[in-house]
Design an enzyme around this catalytic site. Structure first.
Site, PDB file in Angstrom:
ATOM      1  N   SER A  74      -0.913  15.079   7.555  1.00  0.00           N
ATOM      2  CA  SER A  74      -1.850  14.353   8.410  1.00  0.00           C
ATOM      3  C   SER A  74      -2.602  15.318   9.331  1.00  0.00           C
ATOM      4  O   SER A  74      -3.328  16.185   8.849  1.00  0.00           O
ATOM      5  CB  SER A  74      -1.109  13.254   9.183  1.00  0.00           C
ATOM      6  N   HIS A 134      -3.933   5.902   8.599  1.00  0.00           N
ATOM      7  CA  HIS A 134      -4.014   6.072   7.143  1.00  0.00           C
ATOM      8  C   HIS A 134      -4.093   4.750   6.383  1.00  0.00           C
ATOM      9  O   HIS A 134      -3.357   4.513   5.428  1.00  0.00           O
ATOM     10  CB  HIS A 134      -2.840   6.926   6.643  1.00  0.00           C
TER      11      HIS A 134
END
Length: 296
Positions: free
Chosen positions: A79, A188
């Site tokens: 991430s 996400h």
């Protein structure tokens, strides 16, 4: 966070000072002294975690001769860690990485009103199974597999009501455990599209170089070196699945035998062994870790 590194190494202090200057904010004071609730705001936590990783990298480069171009087969990050990996590999300047992550964190937080979204870990579920559960739970809302971290550890993200349905469906399907995560936004998933749009604009105006070592990108779990492609993948990553398990397996297929986690925490090095028992995972985040790494 980072205080021990700053006390021990001039290179680390220089990283924290450069990040402070880039942001026009004394982030280092927050990192060293808190308050914790302000540091954990995602717009502060994201550049702070990157700063710690880059502090470790700079120390290893100056004191241990670390050269990612010759010593690393790949770079990767989970991430926000993808920005850290790219800064370490020279794709972004440290200052640009800090500014991008500040914007990324702020944009992610603003994308969804507090309380509307949620994330949950499905412990014992495999990726395809988690995708099916998320799809069944959506019912016209957003519910998607957000992180495929390791075998039996998949995170779903979306509207809170849909994620709550996913937890119930997981229990009905015999998934060992499903728990809500203490996060500030549903990362996400498609609800993050406003943040993806903000990052597309910011990245379009940011200088990017080819990384010193190929990046294994989160959203494709494969190697990439072209800056234009990396830019596109970073935008897609905001709403896309972090395919960490697949990315680690890809690196193993390419001949990698060990992963070294640089920065705060030991989560990724632990995941490496869960993903494939033949892989070794180590973490370097403290002065003691650095000393041991340099001796090894």
């Amino acid at each position: 966070m980072g205080r021990e590194l700053a006390d021990a190494f001039a290179e680390a202090r220089h990283v924290f000072e450069e990040v402070d200057d880039a942001l026009g904010q004394k982030l280092s004071v927050l990192m060293f002294d808190g308050p914790e609730d302000e540091l954990t705001l995602t717009e502060n936590a994201q550049p702070a975690l990157m700063a710690v990783s880059l502090a470790v990298v700079r120390v290893l480069e100056k004191q241990g001769g670390l050269d990612l171009a010759t010593q690393a087969a790949f770079v990767a990050g989970h991430s926000l860690g993808e920005y850290s990996a790219l800064a370490a590999a020279g794709t972004f300047s440290l200052a640009d990485a800090a500014r991008l992550l500040k914007l990324r964190g702020r944009s992610m937080q603003k994308a969804v009103p507090v309380g509307l979204g949620a994330m949950a870990a499905l412990l014992g579920a495999e990726y395809e199974q988690a995708k099916d559960i998320a799809a069944a739970a959506a019912e016209g809302e957003v519910c998607e597999a957000a992180n495929d971290n390791a075998p039996g550890q998949v995170v779903v993200s979306g509207h809170r009501t849909a994620v709550e349905r996913a937890i119930k469906i997981a229990a009905e399907k015999g998934i060992k455990r499903a728990v809500m995560l203490p996060v500030s936004a549903p990362f996400h998933c498609a609800l993050m599209q406003p943040a993806a749009d903000a990052m597309a604009e910011a990245l379009a105006g940011t200088a990017m170089a080819a990384p010193k070592a190929p990046l294994v990108a989160n959203v494709i779990a494969s190697r990439v070196t072209d800056p234009a492609e990396i830019r596109d993948l970073l935008v897609r990553q905001v709403t896309g699945t972090v395919r960490w398990r697949e990315g680690v397996l890809y690196m193993k297929e390419q001949g990698v035998t060990g992963l070294v986690e640089l920065g705060a925490g030991k989560v990724l090095s632990g995941l490496a062994k869960r993903i494939d028992k033949e892989l070794t995972g180590s973490s370097v985040g403290t002065p003691a870790d650095i000393e041991a790494f340099l001796k090894g």
